[in-house]
Design a protein around this motif. Structure first.
Motif, short mmCIF file in Angstrom:
data_model
loop_
_atom_site.label_atom_id
_atom_site.label_comp_id
_atom_site.label_asym_id
_atom_site.label_seq_id
_atom_site.Cartn_x
_atom_site.Cartn_y
_atom_site.Cartn_z
N MET A 1 0.83 -1.21 0.00
CA MET A 1 0.00 0.00 0.00
C MET A 1 0.86 1.26 0.00
N THR A 2 0.27 2.31 -0.53
CA THR A 2 0.92 3.62 -0.44
C THR A 2 0.76 4.13 0.99
N PRO A 3 1.56 5.11 1.39
CA PRO A 3 1.38 5.68 2.74
C PRO A 3 -0.04 6.19 2.97
N LEU A 4 -0.65 6.78 1.98
CA LEU A 4 -2.01 7.29 2.13
C LEU A 4 -3.01 6.15 2.32
N GLN A 5 -2.82 5.05 1.61
CA GLN A 5 -3.69 3.89 1.79
C GLN A 5 -3.52 3.28 3.17
N ARG A 6 -2.29 3.23 3.67
CA ARG A 6 -2.05 2.70 5.02
C ARG A 6 -2.70 3.60 6.07
N HIS B 1 -5.55 2.49 8.68
CA HIS B 1 -5.38 2.74 10.11
C HIS B 1 -6.58 3.51 10.67
N ASN B 2 -7.01 4.54 9.96
CA ASN B 2 -8.16 5.34 10.42
C ASN B 2 -9.43 4.50 10.48
N GLU B 3 -9.63 3.64 9.50
CA GLU B 3 -10.81 2.77 9.49
C GLU B 3 -10.77 1.80 10.67
N HIS B 4 -9.59 1.27 10.96
CA HIS B 4 -9.43 0.37 12.11
C HIS B 4 -9.75 1.10 13.41
N GLN B 5 -9.25 2.32 13.56
CA GLN B 5 -9.54 3.09 14.77
C GLN B 5 -11.03 3.39 14.89
#
Length: 120
Positions: free
Chosen positions: A13-18, A22-26
């Motif tokens: 993944m690109t940094p933006l995708q990661r 991460h935001n979705e997981h939070q």
């Protein structure tokens, strides 16, 4: 590509995708915490809806993983179960925080008063 591990997919993944992952997981963890706090306090979706000024169906929708509530609705939900939400917006390295205070809600069912849950 078939047979990739989750780590291989994340690594590709690109940094933006990661960051989005991460935001979705939070987001999912926060929703799970709010549901757990409401249930631990013995507060039904109907009780919470009454306190928040919305229907039980609105609370159910907010607690679903497909919801996209407004910040106000999310803060109202959190406050009503005794949770505190802190939102940090950072611009130019300077964080601006918005913090809520807790107000416990009581169940309409007879029994001991619920203790406000705390979100760590």
């Amino acid at each position: 590509m078939p047979n990739q591990t989750l780590q291989q997919i994340i690594d590709a993944m690109t940094p933006l995708q990661r960051l989005a992952l991460h935001n979705e997981h939070q987001w999912m963890e926060m929703l799970d915490s709010l549901i757990h706090m409401r249930e631990a306090a013995g507060v039904s979706q109907e009780d919470l809806g009454r306190v928040c000024g919305v229907s039980q169906a609105s609370i159910s929708q907010l607690e679903s993983s497909n919801s996209n509530p407004t910040i106000r609705r999310l803060l109202s939900h959190a406050l009503s179960v005794g949770a505190k939400i802190t939102i940090t917006v950072e611009h130019g390295g300077v964080p601006m925080n918005y913090e809520t205070v807790t107000i416990p809600v009581r169940s309409s069912k007879p029994g001991p008063k619920p203790k406000p849950a705390r979100m760590q």
